[in-house]
Design a protein around this motif. Structure first.
Motif, PDB file in Angstrom:
ATOM      1  N   UNK A  26       2.685 -31.297   6.636  1.00  0.00           N
ATOM      2  CA  UNK A  26       1.473 -30.972   5.883  1.00  0.00           C
ATOM      3  C   UNK A  26       1.828 -30.326   4.553  1.00  0.00           C
ATOM      4  N   UNK A  27       0.973 -30.561   3.556  1.00  0.00           N
ATOM      5  CA  UNK A  27       1.057 -29.852   2.289  1.00  0.00           C
ATOM      6  C   UNK A  27       0.066 -28.698   2.382  1.00  0.00           C
ATOM      7  N   UNK A  34      -4.994 -28.020   4.039  1.00  0.00           N
ATOM      8  CA  UNK A  34      -3.777 -28.675   4.505  1.00  0.00           C
ATOM      9  C   UNK A  34      -3.976 -30.159   4.262  1.00  0.00           C
ATOM     10  N   UNK A  35      -3.043 -30.780   3.552  1.00  0.00           N
ATOM     11  CA  UNK A  35      -3.106 -32.207   3.282  1.00  0.00           C
ATOM     12  C   UNK A  35      -2.083 -32.879   4.183  1.00  0.00           C
ATOM     13  N   UNK A  36      -2.533 -33.843   4.952  1.00  0.00           N
ATOM     14  CA  UNK A  36      -1.661 -34.562   5.870  1.00  0.00           C
ATOM     15  C   UNK A  36      -2.256 -35.937   6.106  1.00  0.00           C
ATOM     16  N   UNK A  37      -1.708 -36.658   7.037  1.00  0.00           N
ATOM     17  CA  UNK A  37      -2.229 -37.981   7.347  1.00  0.00           C
ATOM     18  C   UNK A  37      -1.236 -38.785   8.141  1.00  0.00           C
ATOM     19  N   UNK A  38      -1.324 -40.094   7.971  1.00  0.00           N
ATOM     20  CA  UNK A  38      -0.447 -40.991   8.725  1.00  0.00           C
ATOM     21  C   UNK A  38       0.273 -41.941   7.785  1.00  0.00           C
ATOM     22  N   UNK A  39       1.440 -42.348   8.222  1.00  0.00           N
ATOM     23  CA  UNK A  39       2.228 -43.373   7.535  1.00  0.00           C
ATOM     24  C   UNK A  39       2.080 -44.642   8.362  1.00  0.00           C
ATOM     25  N   UNK A  40       1.731 -45.734   7.684  1.00  0.00           N
ATOM     26  CA  UNK A  40       1.475 -47.003   8.361  1.00  0.00           C
ATOM     27  C   UNK A  40       2.697 -47.899   8.228  1.00  0.00           C
ATOM     28  N   UNK A 122      11.392 -49.876  -0.752  1.00  0.00           N
ATOM     29  CA  UNK A 122      10.462 -50.175   0.328  1.00  0.00           C
ATOM     30  C   UNK A 122       9.101 -49.670  -0.106  1.00  0.00           C
ATOM     31  N   UNK A 123       8.069 -50.446   0.135  1.00  0.00           N
ATOM     32  CA  UNK A 123       6.720 -49.998  -0.148  1.00  0.00           C
ATOM     33  C   UNK A 123       6.164 -49.411   1.138  1.00  0.00           C
ATOM     34  N   UNK A 124       5.653 -48.186   1.033  1.00  0.00           N
ATOM     35  CA  UNK A 124       5.120 -47.498   2.199  1.00  0.00           C
ATOM     36  C   UNK A 124       3.639 -47.212   1.988  1.00  0.00           C
ATOM     37  N   UNK A 125       2.892 -47.198   3.083  1.00  0.00           N
ATOM     38  CA  UNK A 125       1.445 -47.038   3.040  1.00  0.00           C
ATOM     39  C   UNK A 125       1.040 -45.796   3.837  1.00  0.00           C
ATOM     40  N   UNK A 126       0.147 -45.020   3.235  1.00  0.00           N
ATOM     41  CA  UNK A 126      -0.290 -43.771   3.845  1.00  0.00           C
ATOM     42  C   UNK A 126      -1.808 -43.657   3.769  1.00  0.00           C
ATOM     43  N   UNK A 127      -2.377 -43.022   4.773  1.00  0.00           N
ATOM     44  CA  UNK A 127      -3.755 -42.550   4.696  1.00  0.00           C
ATOM     45  C   UNK A 127      -3.663 -41.042   4.793  1.00  0.00           C
ATOM     46  N   UNK A 128      -4.080 -40.348   3.717  1.00  0.00           N
ATOM     47  CA  UNK A 128      -3.998 -38.890   3.657  1.00  0.00           C
ATOM     48  C   UNK A 128      -5.400 -38.292   3.584  1.00  0.00           C
TER      49      UNK A 128
END
Length: 185
Positions: A26-27, A34-40, A122-128
């Protein structure tokens, strides 16, 4: 009271951001968010038949429509480090005597060198998202992971390293900063 009291006027860009710390995936901001999320995990759906593609796209549309909180869909590039793989190939080449196998290993080494010379990423995808409540954060993470699973995508909570990559992309416009020695001319 200003948080930067006593800080010299020549500050870095990061000093202007409201970030207190990055830890536990988390940030932490100065506003107690708190900023967080998932990496897809990326998946190439375009190798599937048209019906399967349509099903996944419809599932994703339904998934995005069911999210009832503010979120950011972030795409970030991460440099690929294949130096360990290249070292292993070199060791394999040194221990191989068969000409046909040596030729295949040399081809892999050439392709790997081409990747390294062209700064492959690598291209990475996140939902934050941001939230203050730890229980709500965990609930949202589970919702995102389970919702993406129904779309045929794997996801996991972001790590500290993932968040640093996202921040580096944000601060540097997707470019990796490299510092070198300045030599007088």
């Amino acid at each position: 009271m200003p948080r930067n009291k006593g800080v010299p006027k020549n500050r870095s860009t990061e000093d202007w951001l409201p970030i207190r710390a990055i830890q536990s995936g988390m940030i932490f901001t100065y506003a107690n968010n708190k900023v967080t999320g998932v990496k897809i995990t990326p998946r190439n759906i375009f190798i599937l038949d048209a019906g399967a593609q349509d099903n996944i796209l419809t599932s994703l549309k339904n998934f995005y429509n069911m999210i009832d909180f503010e979120f950011w869909l972030v795409v970030a590039d991460r440099p690929v480090d294949i130096s360990v793989y290249m070292s292993q190939l070199q060791l394999l080449l040194n221990n191989t005597q068969t000409p046909a196998i040596r030729k295949l290993i040399l081809q892999d080494l050439d392709k790997g060198q081409s990747f390294m010379n062209n700064n492959i990423v690598d291209t990475e995808y996140y939902i934050l998202f941001k939230d203050k409540d730890e229980d709500m954060i965990q609930k949202k993470i589970r919702l995102l992971i389970n919702g993406l699973a129904t779309c045929g995508l794997n996801a996991q909570q972001v790590s500290n390293d993932d968040l640093r990559i996202v921040m580096e992309n944000f601060l540097n416009g997707g470019s990796t900063t490299k510092f070198g020695t300045v030599m007088p001319q």
